[in-house]
Design an enzyme around this catalytic site. Sequence first.
Site, short mmCIF file in Angstrom:
data_model
loop_
_atom_site.label_atom_id
_atom_site.label_comp_id
_atom_site.label_asym_id
_atom_site.label_seq_id
_atom_site.Cartn_x
_atom_site.Cartn_y
_atom_site.Cartn_z
N ASP A 94 -2.62 -9.16 0.60
CA ASP A 94 -3.03 -8.26 -0.48
C ASP A 94 -2.62 -8.90 -1.80
OD1 ASP A 94 -3.84 -5.48 -1.43
OD2 ASP A 94 -1.84 -5.68 -2.28
N CYS A 113 -1.21 10.60 10.99
CA CYS A 113 -0.18 10.25 11.98
C CYS A 113 1.22 10.20 11.40
CB CYS A 113 -0.51 8.93 12.66
SG CYS A 113 -0.25 7.50 11.60
N ASP A 149 1.27 -2.03 -0.68
CA ASP A 149 0.67 -3.35 -0.61
C ASP A 149 0.73 -3.92 0.81
OD1 ASP A 149 0.23 -3.12 -3.28
OD2 ASP A 149 1.94 -4.35 -3.89
N GLU A 163 -9.28 -9.61 0.67
CA GLU A 163 -10.32 -8.66 0.29
C GLU A 163 -11.30 -9.31 -0.69
OE1 GLU A 163 -8.47 -5.44 -1.91
OE2 GLU A 163 -6.90 -6.88 -2.36
ZN LIG Z 1 -2.09 7.01 10.36
#
Ligand SMILES: [Zn+2]
Length: 396
Positions: A180, A339, A346, A264
């Site tokens: 990143d 979750c 980052d 990315e």
């Molecule tokens: Zn999750």
Amino acid sequence: MLVAHKIALDPTNTQRSYFARGCGAARFAYNWALAEWQRQYQAGEKPSEVSLRRQLNALKREQYPWMFDVTKCAVQEAIIDLGGAFRSFFEKRGKYPRFKKKGVYDSFCAANETGTLRTNGKRIKLPVIGWVRMREVVRFEGVLKRGTIGREADRWFVSLTIEAPEVAVPLPLQEVVGVDLGVNTLATPSRGEVVTGPKAHTALLKRLRPTSRRLSNKQRGSNNRAKAKNRLARLHGRIVNIRKDATHKATTKLAKTFRRIGIEDLNVRGMVRNRRLARSILDGGFFEFRRQLQYKAKRSGAVIVVADRWFASSKRCSCCGSVEAELDLSQRRFRCSACGFEADRDWNAAKNLENLAASSAVSACGEERAGAVRKSRVKRASKKQEPNSKDELCVA
Ligand SMILES: [Zn+2]
């Protein structure tokens, strides 16, 4: 293998003025050839780079005797460059060539034949002007093929093209990583240490705004304006160089360590993240990071996987794959509402890019676009809603 190596020069005043004349000759030849090309084209003739060079050679003794003060390569290569510019225009790769202005990308070819360039430690011997001091020694073994002299702000550089022998590089050991890129830190890999940006760099970034304001306050065409312009250009150059250096170290390490590297799409990234003056430099930094990573990966045999621009690397949970609706820029921690997974923002983005790189189809080499795999990722991820054996990952 051809490698390029750019080295800062430490020229004397005589050498500086020679360099300036070289740039002048190159610019003049380029502009002369462009005007002549346009004239011939309008007259229904077929201009070419070769015929223009011959033409200029025939009349330079009579009309432009000062051209003999500098190496003939400066004039020759400038017209060859124009030919290249027209070729890329005809092949729809570039815009129609424009006239060159003084002070914008000043450069000239100082030597274009093997054997005309020689170095001795931190010195380089150029045709006509002789030995010029360099700031460092040439780092590559091999034959010097070509040397171009160029100016950035008020500093001079030589760009060398070197024919270096192929060296076998051992394949990177570790399998996959995601990276990143950011503003606060230069790069956050999903494995290994965070690469913080250079310290000097942040201090200099702060000076950028006042320096550019001082420039805009100066009267057009004045000496003070020219000085202020130079000061801003030097500051810009220093920032870019410091960042480049840090980027080189980071990209070399990544390309040597990992076989697959997920990053990315940087086009969008630079635009959203920062709206200030420093932006242009940071944008440039992202492209530079990717450029370096790409050529270094080619050398080490690593594969670069580029996530497409709709891949939500920041908003996605790297543990269960669900995508958060909102993630504020100021939010430094990522918290998953599905979750409960929590991690550094980052690092979470980097982990998503790693997952993407790991799951995308293998290609032979070079870059690959991970657009088509996006669907399967989402599908597979949704099955993993319940936390399972990935627990140890979630704690990280
Ligand atoms: Zn999750």
